[in-house]
Design a protein around this motif. Structure first.
Motif, PDB file in Angstrom:
ATOM      1  N   GLN A 272       7.608   2.919  -9.014  1.00 35.09           N
ATOM      2  CA  GLN A 272       6.756   1.767  -9.340  1.00 35.09           C
ATOM      3  C   GLN A 272       5.405   1.879  -8.645  1.00 35.09           C
ATOM      4  O   GLN A 272       4.350   1.654  -9.273  1.00 35.09           O
ATOM      5  N   ASP A 273       5.422   2.240  -7.374  1.00 34.35           N
ATOM      6  CA  ASP A 273       4.165   2.439  -6.647  1.00 34.35           C
ATOM      7  C   ASP A 273       3.369   3.603  -7.229  1.00 34.35           C
ATOM      8  O   ASP A 273       2.135   3.523  -7.378  1.00 34.35           O
ATOM      9  N   LEU A 274       4.054   4.683  -7.563  1.00 35.07           N
ATOM     10  CA  LEU A 274       3.365   5.869  -8.088  1.00 35.07           C
ATOM     11  C   LEU A 274       2.698   5.566  -9.427  1.00 35.07           C
ATOM     12  O   LEU A 274       1.550   5.965  -9.662  1.00 35.07           O
TER      13      LEU A 274
ATOM     14  N   SER B  88       8.008  -1.813 -12.792  1.00 39.72           N
ATOM     15  CA  SER B  88       8.367  -0.647 -13.606  1.00 39.72           C
ATOM     16  C   SER B  88       9.770  -0.736 -14.189  1.00 39.72           C
ATOM     17  O   SER B  88      10.234   0.218 -14.814  1.00 39.72           O
ATOM     18  N   GLY B  89      10.439  -1.863 -14.030  1.00 35.74           N
ATOM     19  CA  GLY B  89      11.757  -2.036 -14.647  1.00 35.74           C
ATOM     20  C   GLY B  89      11.678  -2.149 -16.155  1.00 35.74           C
ATOM     21  O   GLY B  89      12.679  -1.964 -16.857  1.00 35.74           O
TER      22      GLY B  89
ATOM     23  N   LYS C 251       0.838  -1.206   0.000  1.00 36.79           N
ATOM     24  CA  LYS C 251       0.000   0.000   0.000  1.00 36.79           C
ATOM     25  C   LYS C 251       0.866   1.247   0.000  1.00 36.79           C
ATOM     26  O   LYS C 251       2.074   1.202   0.247  1.00 36.79           O
ATOM     27  N   ILE C 252       0.199   2.378  -0.312  1.00 41.79           N
ATOM     28  CA  ILE C 252       0.778   3.709  -0.167  1.00 41.79           C
ATOM     29  C   ILE C 252      -0.029   4.441   0.901  1.00 41.79           C
ATOM     30  O   ILE C 252      -1.257   4.371   0.911  1.00 41.79           O
TER      31      ILE C 252
ATOM     32  N   GLU D 282       2.146  14.879  -7.897  1.00 41.61           N
ATOM     33  CA  GLU D 282       1.151  15.325  -6.915  1.00 41.61           C
ATOM     34  C   GLU D 282       0.947  14.290  -5.816  1.00 41.61           C
ATOM     35  O   GLU D 282       0.834  14.637  -4.632  1.00 41.61           O
ATOM     36  N   LEU D 283       0.891  12.997  -6.204  1.00 43.65           N
ATOM     37  CA  LEU D 283       0.736  11.946  -5.205  1.00 43.65           C
ATOM     38  C   LEU D 283       1.978  11.843  -4.333  1.00 43.65           C
ATOM     39  O   LEU D 283       1.889  11.703  -3.111  1.00 43.65           O
ATOM     40  N   ALA D 284       3.154  11.918  -4.988  1.00 47.36           N
ATOM     41  CA  ALA D 284       4.410  11.813  -4.237  1.00 47.36           C
ATOM     42  C   ALA D 284       4.536  12.906  -3.189  1.00 47.36           C
ATOM     43  O   ALA D 284       5.047  12.679  -2.083  1.00 47.36           O
TER      44      ALA D 284
END
Length: 427
Positions: free
Chosen positions: A230-232, A196-197, A175-176, A217-219
């Motif tokens: 990768q999560d973003l 995301s590699g 999760k984030i 914006e999320l970061a």
């Protein structure tokens, strides 16, 4: 032209060079792009036959390799020029270095995969270095090795998809944590979580959907994030805008040890056992977890080959960098200690005094030389498992963890190995 992007600091330039060399050396120069991607040829490719191929038009041959970095020395730049010159004799290519400033990432948190620098976020901004005429580009991590003619990817019709990607082999129970309008919130990932590699980017849709801005914006409001970019990307790109590719295109090498597929556990690898087995037998891009420049031996592929040795075969043939890489090879021996510790732990963990043995391995690094001598006797099929368990010992030392937690992890991994290791090899 075919645009391929990497991110690498000064230390990773030689490994990026090996990947670039493997791409060029596996390009079938007897075939132009149009001939390569004719429907009859694509139909012979089992990994791609069910994917839609764009209407082919003439495309200028040649690779443009983009390296995104925070700093590249003049010495490394000169070597890259030598690499470019030599590889162009095989197939046209240019190598461009783009320096990015830390200021560009002031909104991004330094934690998780980006704990030491912002380079993992660089791929989010790769569109900034592409001409607006470029419709498609490919991002690859530097710890990869290409084993096929990579131009076939540029024939895929992405339509309105933002990206084509490959499922991640790790657990999806992640999760984030972020704050929105003063309230703490959670974003949970599901089985569609991708790695995301490898990212085949539809540049037009990426711009249209403003993915870079959404990630930033999320970061900026994240309070907890593990896998950085990768999560973003997984949080901001809708599921229906991702084209899922076969695992072969981003074969994460730990899966040579064992893989748990979605028909066995929905929270693990999002491919059926049959789909995974097809990729297992014919991987196209290897994505190394245990870096081959540190691990001279790790896992064996479907043909029984040491995949680290395969990487070194390409390293030796990499112009301008091969000699430097081979000289560093003699220094690698920590992986033998790690495998030796793993072998010792696996041998004793089930015994009555197993927990005391594991406690001793954690508490007494001076005994590492003893296990170093025995590591060469570990069978090839078990070497990767021993590395995984040995890393548990190293981790417990670094984090001052107890023997019981290590013992429980060993039990879990050993059980999974015995259950899943042989499934794809037997089919």
């Amino acid at each position: 032209m075919f645009h391929i992007v990497f991110s690498a600091d000064e230390n990773y330039i030689p490994y990026t060079a090996v990947l670039i060399a493997s791409i060029v050396q596996n390009t079938d120069t007897s075939k132009g792009f149009e001939r390569l991607c004719q429907s009859s040829n694509m139909g012979d490719n089992s990994a791609i036959r069910n994917l839609k191929v764009e209407s082919l038009s003439k495309r200028q041959e040649g690779y443009i390799f983009h390296i995104l970095s925070d700093s590249v020395s003049e010495q490394a730049r000169e070597k890259l020029k030598g690499l470019e010159k030599s590889l162009t004799e095989i197939y046209p290519c240019t190598i461009q270095v783009h320096i990015m400033q830390e200021f560009d990432f002031k909104q991004f948190p330094k934690c998780g995969a980006a704990h030491s620098n912002y380079l993992p976020y660089c791929r989010l901004k790769m569109d900034a270095f592409l001409n607006r005429e470029v419709e498609k580009c490919l991002y690859l991590d530097s710890d990869m090795l290409c084993l096929f003619d990579i131009r076939e990817l540029f024939a895929l019709d992405l339509s309105d998809k933002i990206v084509a990607a490959v499922g991640d082999c790790g657990t999806k129970n992640r999760k984030i944590k972020f704050v929105q309008k003063g309230q703490k919130k959670l974003h949970f990932f599901d089985e569609n979580y991708f790695n995301s590699g490898f990212l085949l980017l539809n540049a037009k849709e990426y711009r249209k959907e403003k993915i870079e801005k959404k990630c930033e914006e999320l970061a900026s409001c994240c309070t907890y994030i593990t896998a950085a970019d990768q999560d973003l990307l997984n949080a901001t790109i809708p599921q229906d805008k991702v084209l899922k590719l076969p695992f072969a295109y981003n074969f994460q090498t730990i899966c040579f040890c064992y893989a748990i597929c979605k028909d066995e556990n929905p929270n693990r690898l999002n491919y059926t056992r049959a789909e995974f087995t097809e990729s297992f037998k014919s991987p196209k891009i290897l994505h190394f977890g245990e870096k081959p420049w540190k691990y001279l031996k790790s896992y064996v592929d479907s043909e029984g080959r040491n995949i680290s040795a395969l990487w070194w075969d390409y390293a030796a043939k990499t112009p301008a960098f091969g000699q430097e890489l081979l000289a560093s090879k003699e220094k690698a021996q920590d992986y033998l200690i790690q495998a030796g510790l793993g072998a010792e732990a696996l041998e004793h963990y089930k015994s009555l005094f197993g927990i005391f043995k594991i406690r001793s391995l954690i508490a007494n690094p001076q005994e590492d030389l003893k296990v170093l001598q025995s590591a060469n006797g570990i069978p090839d099929e078990a070497f990767g498992l021993c590395l995984i368990v040995g890393e548990m010992i190293f981790y417990a030392r670094r984090r001052k963890r107890g023997a019981l937690s290590v013992l429980l992890k060993i039990h879990k991994v050993q059980k999974a190995f015995l259950k899943y290791h042989h499934l794809s090899r037997m089919e």
